[in-house]
Design an enzyme around this catalytic site. Sequence first.
Site, short mmCIF file in Angstrom:
data_model
loop_
_atom_site.label_atom_id
_atom_site.label_comp_id
_atom_site.label_asym_id
_atom_site.label_seq_id
_atom_site.Cartn_x
_atom_site.Cartn_y
_atom_site.Cartn_z
CG HIS A 121 -1.80 0.90 1.42
ND1 HIS A 121 -1.61 2.20 1.74
CD2 HIS A 121 -3.33 0.79 1.22
CE1 HIS A 121 -2.88 3.02 1.97
NE2 HIS A 121 -3.76 1.95 1.27
CG ASP A 198 0.63 -2.35 6.38
OD1 ASP A 198 -0.48 -2.64 7.13
OD2 ASP A 198 0.51 -1.88 5.28
CD GLN A 201 -6.48 -4.56 3.77
OE1 GLN A 201 -7.59 -5.56 3.72
NE2 GLN A 201 -6.79 -3.05 3.83
CE LYS A 224 -7.68 -0.65 6.39
NZ LYS A 224 -7.98 -0.37 5.07
CB CYS A 362 -3.70 3.33 -1.57
SG CYS A 362 -4.82 4.59 -1.46
#
Length: 404
Positions: A121, A198, A201, A224, A362
Amino acid sequence: MLDIQKIRADFPILTQKVNGKPLVYFDNGATTQKPQVVIDAIAKYYQEINANIHRGVHTLSQLATDAYEESRKKIQNHINAKFAHEVLFTSGTTHGINAVTNGFASILKPGDEILVSALEHHSNIVPWQMLCERTGAILRVIPMNTDGELIMAEYDKLLSDKTKVVTVNHISNALGTINPVKYMIDKAHEVGAAVLIDGAQAVPHLKPDVQELDCDFYVFSGHKLCGPTGTGILYGKEECLNKLPPYQGGGEMIKEVTFEKTTYAELPHKFEAGTPNIAGGIALGTAVDYMNEVGFDNIQQQEKELLEYGTQQLLTIEGLKIYGTAKEKTSVISFNIDGIHPYDIGTIIDKLGIAVRTGHHCAQPIMNFFEIPGTIRASFAFYNTKEEIDSLVAAVKRAQNMLA
């Protein structure tokens, strides 16, 4: 097995109609919906214990502080951090990444290398580019293949004694690929590099165990994870966080201030300047509780079935191509239809009450790799159903006929 109708009753927004049609919400990769208990937790804070935290001796301040710090402990347990002070509240994944890159500005020197994956991203690309501009470090890219998987042989070749940081997403937001992060962390540590994962997600779909992963930093966003927007977590190993200077200066993050010199507070407060999103932090703990009550094994089973069914049904549409066919993948389907711009499909099916994401998500380097302007992304959550997928397929076919 989950009682899906019971689960759906926990989410007030799912009973809405959009453009006169029942809402079908397949934009969970952008943000998940919020169960009533999370909404209630936000309201309860403002109705019953609204006060600033850590600084007051009065009862409301102590109650608010206790609730906020209890949420920190819930998240510590959820991700299996060794210490509660390794769990830092942020405004989201982007905030967490920028806090880390800012800290590394005082550590990196010209010629040092940062490895970033081709699946990232923008929020895990741009801050590192900015860091390279400040320090003279060099950004290297771990390449991907046409299935949307990182090429581990190439990753191994990129690693060297010049590598100081490896940063990679746990799961790709654009393709749903689950990356082999444990392998990548172990290989990076062999050359002495720090690793940031990261997890934005990943956290809706699985429980990260940061001690088992042995990552140096793990970042994610609350929204999220069925939590509020404007909340997030930066986990860092104690020794790693102590090496980094504070990201922001202000109240709360200080030990002592004079006009001659300021000394900083201990973890976690060193990185938590100013009044935080108190209600959001408390409600994030509530969201974590809710997700664990549903159970991540149950969530994964439900989403696996949705992914398999959705893939099968969408591929019945003539001219439809799915991007991201990794062997290890979560409940995201990015697709296009020959000769039709993804935005046009998304606009038409919105009129039928179906929410998907269209564009580059993104993740423009991924779209450039596939030589496409973007995709239609349907991202499923555990509260979605196969019947909703049927509605999506019918709507896409209708849009295709209209645009042909």
